[in-house]
Design a protein around this motif. Structure first.
Motif, PDB file in Angstrom:
ATOM      1  N   TYR A  40       0.825  -1.214   0.000  1.00 10.35           N
ATOM      2  CA  TYR A  40       0.000   0.000   0.000  1.00 10.35           C
ATOM      3  C   TYR A  40       0.859   1.263   0.000  1.00 10.35           C
ATOM      4  N   HIS A  41       2.048   1.166   0.590  1.00  6.57           N
ATOM      5  CA  HIS A  41       2.948   2.314   0.584  1.00  6.57           C
ATOM      6  C   HIS A  41       3.188   2.729  -0.878  1.00  6.57           C
ATOM      7  N   LYS A  42       3.421   1.712  -1.704  1.00  2.00           N
ATOM      8  CA  LYS A  42       3.697   2.001  -3.110  1.00  2.00           C
ATOM      9  C   LYS A  42       2.428   2.472  -3.838  1.00  2.00           C
ATOM     10  N   LYS A  43       1.352   1.703  -3.653  1.00  2.00           N
ATOM     11  CA  LYS A  43       0.098   2.034  -4.364  1.00  2.00           C
ATOM     12  C   LYS A  43      -0.414   3.425  -3.994  1.00  2.00           C
ATOM     13  N   LEU A  44      -0.439   3.706  -2.703  1.00  2.00           N
ATOM     14  CA  LEU A  44      -0.949   5.004  -2.247  1.00  2.00           C
ATOM     15  C   LEU A  44       0.012   6.111  -2.663  1.00  2.00           C
ATOM     16  N   GLY A  45       1.309   5.813  -2.536  1.00  2.00           N
ATOM     17  CA  GLY A  45       2.329   6.810  -2.918  1.00  2.00           C
ATOM     18  C   GLY A  45       2.166   7.190  -4.389  1.00  2.00           C
ATOM     19  N   ASP A  46       1.977   6.158  -5.257  1.00  2.00           N
ATOM     20  CA  ASP A  46       1.803   6.422  -6.695  1.00  2.00           C
ATOM     21  C   ASP A  46       0.582   7.290  -6.955  1.00  2.00           C
ATOM     22  N   ALA A  47      -0.435   7.161  -6.076  1.00  2.00           N
ATOM     23  CA  ALA A  47      -1.656   7.955  -6.268  1.00  2.00           C
ATOM     24  C   ALA A  47      -1.548   9.302  -5.555  1.00  2.00           C
ATOM     25  N   GLY A  48      -0.406   9.562  -4.952  1.00  2.00           N
ATOM     26  CA  GLY A  48      -0.182  10.852  -4.276  1.00  2.00           C
ATOM     27  C   GLY A  48      -0.875  10.948  -2.917  1.00  2.00           C
ATOM     28  N   ILE A  49      -1.274   9.786  -2.388  1.00  2.00           N
ATOM     29  CA  ILE A  49      -1.961   9.819  -1.080  1.00  2.00           C
ATOM     30  C   ILE A  49      -0.979   9.298  -0.023  1.00  2.00           C
ATOM     31  N   THR A  50      -0.173  10.181   0.496  1.00  2.00           N
ATOM     32  CA  THR A  50       0.899   9.752   1.385  1.00  2.00           C
ATOM     33  C   THR A  50       0.512   9.821   2.862  1.00  2.00           C
ATOM     34  N   SER A  51      -0.705  10.259   3.115  1.00  2.00           N
ATOM     35  CA  SER A  51      -1.212  10.198   4.498  1.00  2.00           C
ATOM     36  C   SER A  51      -2.718  10.387   4.473  1.00  2.00           C
ATOM     37  N   GLY A  52      -3.342  10.028   5.595  1.00  2.00           N
ATOM     38  CA  GLY A  52      -4.799  10.156   5.700  1.00  2.00           C
ATOM     39  C   GLY A  52      -5.265  11.595   5.597  1.00  2.00           C
ATOM     40  N   ASP A  53      -4.357  12.548   5.883  1.00  2.00           N
ATOM     41  CA  ASP A  53      -4.744  13.960   5.813  1.00  2.00           C
ATOM     42  C   ASP A  53      -5.189  14.371   4.411  1.00  2.00           C
ATOM     43  N   LYS A  54      -4.751  13.583   3.415  1.00  2.00           N
ATOM     44  CA  LYS A  54      -5.129  13.914   2.033  1.00  2.00           C
ATOM     45  C   LYS A  54      -6.606  13.610   1.773  1.00  2.00           C
ATOM     46  N   ILE A  55      -7.196  12.802   2.638  1.00  2.00           N
ATOM     47  CA  ILE A  55      -8.610  12.439   2.455  1.00  2.00           C
ATOM     48  C   ILE A  55      -9.454  13.461   3.217  1.00  2.00           C
ATOM     49  N   LYS A  56     -10.136  14.319   2.479  1.00  2.00           N
ATOM     50  CA  LYS A  56     -10.899  15.394   3.130  1.00  2.00           C
ATOM     51  C   LYS A  56     -12.355  15.018   3.357  1.00  2.00           C
ATOM     52  N   THR A  57     -12.914  14.269   2.402  1.00  2.00           N
ATOM     53  CA  THR A  57     -14.318  13.861   2.544  1.00  2.00           C
ATOM     54  C   THR A  57     -14.425  12.387   2.158  1.00  2.00           C
ATOM     55  N   LEU A  58     -15.562  11.785   2.483  1.00  2.00           N
ATOM     56  CA  LEU A  58     -15.724  10.362   2.143  1.00  2.00           C
ATOM     57  C   LEU A  58     -15.656  10.121   0.641  1.00  2.00           C
ATOM     58  N   SER A  59     -16.058  11.127  -0.143  1.00  2.00           N
ATOM     59  CA  SER A  59     -16.026  10.886  -1.590  1.00  2.00           C
ATOM     60  C   SER A  59     -14.591  10.871  -2.130  1.00  2.00           C
ATOM     61  N   ASP A  60     -13.625  11.308  -1.324  1.00  2.00           N
ATOM     62  CA  ASP A  60     -12.214  11.187  -1.749  1.00  2.00           C
ATOM     63  C   ASP A  60     -11.764   9.717  -1.811  1.00  2.00           C
ATOM     64  N   LEU A  61     -12.606   8.860  -1.269  1.00  2.00           N
ATOM     65  CA  LEU A  61     -12.334   7.422  -1.332  1.00  2.00           C
ATOM     66  C   LEU A  61     -12.043   6.997  -2.771  1.00  2.00           C
ATOM     67  N   GLN A  62     -12.727   7.651  -3.715  1.00  2.00           N
ATOM     68  CA  GLN A  62     -12.576   7.260  -5.126  1.00  2.00           C
ATOM     69  C   GLN A  62     -11.158   7.448  -5.656  1.00  2.00           C
ATOM     70  N   TYR A  63     -10.310   8.219  -4.956  1.00  2.00           N
ATOM     71  CA  TYR A  63      -8.932   8.414  -5.434  1.00  2.00           C
ATOM     72  C   TYR A  63      -7.988   7.332  -4.917  1.00  2.00           C
ATOM     73  N   ILE A  64      -8.500   6.527  -3.988  1.00  2.00           N
ATOM     74  CA  ILE A  64      -7.664   5.442  -3.445  1.00  2.00           C
ATOM     75  C   ILE A  64      -7.705   4.277  -4.432  1.00  2.00           C
ATOM     76  N   PRO A  65      -6.538   3.683  -4.746  1.00  2.00           N
ATOM     77  CA  PRO A  65      -6.545   2.576  -5.719  1.00  2.00           C
ATOM     78  C   PRO A  65      -7.302   1.354  -5.181  1.00  2.00           C
ATOM     79  N   PHE A  66      -7.826   0.547  -6.105  1.00  2.00           N
ATOM     80  CA  PHE A  66      -8.526  -0.683  -5.723  1.00  2.00           C
ATOM     81  C   PHE A  66      -7.526  -1.754  -5.289  1.00  2.00           C
ATOM     82  N   THR A  67      -8.024  -2.715  -4.532  1.00  2.00           N
ATOM     83  CA  THR A  67      -7.270  -3.940  -4.266  1.00  2.00           C
ATOM     84  C   THR A  67      -8.076  -5.070  -4.887  1.00  2.00           C
TER      85      THR A  67
END
Ligand code: DLL
Length: 438
Positions: A40-67
């Motif tokens: 996930y470090h790699k997957k999230l990093g590639d998507a630019g989500i390097t911490s939970g602070d990047k998630i502002k609302t529940l709809s930001d969920l869509q920017y998290i990569p699928f598993t």
């Protein structure tokens, strides 16, 4: 005691409060995954989500990569752990028809949380400490048996760990021990119901049996009615996956109007399986789930491949968490025959609702001269029909025409003798796809 597990503060929480709780947990989870799971470090990093602070609302969920299941297989067995192995107290695995199984791992906290979710679900299904429950799921790597076992013990019910198989003995235990509830797959419950009729004991011998706590595979309403009638039970449906925990992800309450999703622990979304875009609430598509509380092996946006729909209005029982409709099928179960999409559940609905044919059927798909052919084999309930060619043909035509109107497809209907098709003690395998064989 039973009601102690109707956790009203959580289960009847208002939507705004629930959204807030989910967002908080999601943000924490993202940081946890980024910091503790290299995958996930790699997957999230590639998507630019390097911490939970990047998630502002529940709809930001869509920017998290699928598993996906492939991701879990690629990291077999322990590549997705977020904790050192010494913190893992249990390993389960799904049966996986091909290749390596998918593994689920649990810390002690995960096991305790699982029992809590399970206790909640069986309580909603009307089970209490007064009940004596026979677990006829196979014990072992499968999550079903131990999952229900821990949850039922937690609410104080009496558990009989019968496991699957040895069906005569299952019936003996039900009669002798005054069993009030059966835990099984719908297929096995169907089979046991058939044996009850043949067991030679009067129906009173089984009269204490009232609850069918079923799950782990699809079951149409028509099939549910058959099982209820043959076993004298009320069936509630249970859903879950090894990758997410096992059972206890969602389950029906006694009102049976959708499976209550344990949304404080599992964040559900429905996506379009083709475009992978999230669908508006209430639309049908592929269920995607993020585990909000798992410690040993958290999973972000897991593509379940299960097709369903979520309803967000509160249930009459007062529970507010989303209600999931019965799973229609899996994206990978859907048969494409001559360009027509067919879910086995559509065929089950037709067959199980008809007179003179049993609930046992098999679908055989073949390819001849580049053309797909679907043969529907269905068991007669009355063998004497086999002696009357006219009646047999009339029944065959009736099924054929009904299937054509429901599926928009020509099928070959074969009526077979009673008891000639396979019975199942776990999940059924009713589709035989021979298109790519030989
Ligand atoms: O079947 C977990 C479980 C055990 C659920 C006992 C309920 C009761 P797996 O073996 O990993 O886990 O299989 C998961 O089974 O993706 C669905 O396709 C299917 N499935 C599970 N529950 C249901 C259900 C367990 N209630 C896969 N209705 C899932 C339809 C179900 N399909």
């Amino acid at each position: 005691m039973g009601d102690r597990f109707f956790q009203k503060d959580i289960e009847t929480m208002g939507r705004a409060e629930l959204d807030k709780l989910q967002l908080e947990r999601l943000r924490h989870l993202v940081t946890y995954c980024y910091e503790n799971v290299p995958f996930y470090h790699k997957k999230l990093g590639d998507a630019g989500i390097t911490s939970g602070d990047k998630i502002k609302t529940l709809s930001d969920l869509q920017y998290i990569p699928f598993t996906t299941k492939e991701d879990i297989r690629d990291n077999y067995p322990f590549g997705l752990l977020a904790v050192p192995m010494k913190k893992i107290v249990r390993v389960h695995a799904s049966s996986g028809t091909t290749g390596k199984p998918t593994v689920g791992v649990y810390t002690q906290r995960d096991i305790d949380q699982w029992a809590e979710f399970m206790a909640r679900v069986v309580t909603a299904a009307g089970i209490t400490e007064e009940d004596i429950i026979q677990i006829s799921f196979g014990y072992g790597l499968f999550t079903g048996a131990l999952g229900l076992h821990f949850g039922l013990e937690k609410i104080g019910a009496t558990v009989i760990p019968a496991s699957s198989g040895n069906s005569e003995k299952q019936l003996m235990l039900i009669r002798d021990l005054g069993v009030t509830g059966l835990v099984a797959t719908p297929s096995y419950a169907l089979y046991l119901g058939e044996l009850v009729r043949e067991s030679g004991y009067p129906p009173e011998a089984y009269s204490k049996l009232r609850h069918g706590i079923l799950g782990s595979e699809g079951c149409t309403e028509e099939m549910r009615a058959r099982i209820e009638e043959s076993l004298g039970v009320t069936v509630t449906d249970n859903y879950g996956l090894t990758e997410l925990q096992g059972p206890g992800v969602s389950g029906e309450c006694i009102h049976r109007c959708g499976l209550h999703f344990n949304e404080d622990g599992f964040l559900p979304e429905v996506i379009d399986p083709e475009t992978l875009e999230p669908l508006p609430r209430g639309e049908t598509g592929e269920l995607v789930v993020t585990t909000l509380l798992r410690e040993g092996m958290p999973v972000l946006r897991y593509r379940t491949k299960d097709i369903t729909r979520l309803h967000y209005e509160p249930c009459v029982c007062g529970r507010t968490h989303a209600r999931m409709e019965k799973v229609m099928g899996r994206t990978d179960d859907m048969l494409i025959i001559k360009g027509v999409n067919v879910f086995p559940s559509q065929i089950e609905s037709v067959l199980v609702g008809m007179e003179n044919v049993g609930p046992h059927y098999q679908l055989v798909v073949t390819r001849q001269n580049f053309l797909d052919r679907l043969e529907v084999k269905v068991e007669l309930t009355d063998g004497s029909l086999l002696e009357s060619f006219g009646e047999l043909q009339a029944l065959q035509h009736k099924i054929h025409d009904k299937l054509r109107s429901v599926l928009g497809l020509e099928t070959k209907v074969t009526l077979v003798s009673p008891k000639s098709l396979e019975r199942f003690q776990g999940k059924a395998k009713r589709v035989l796809d021979l298109r790519n064989v030989g």
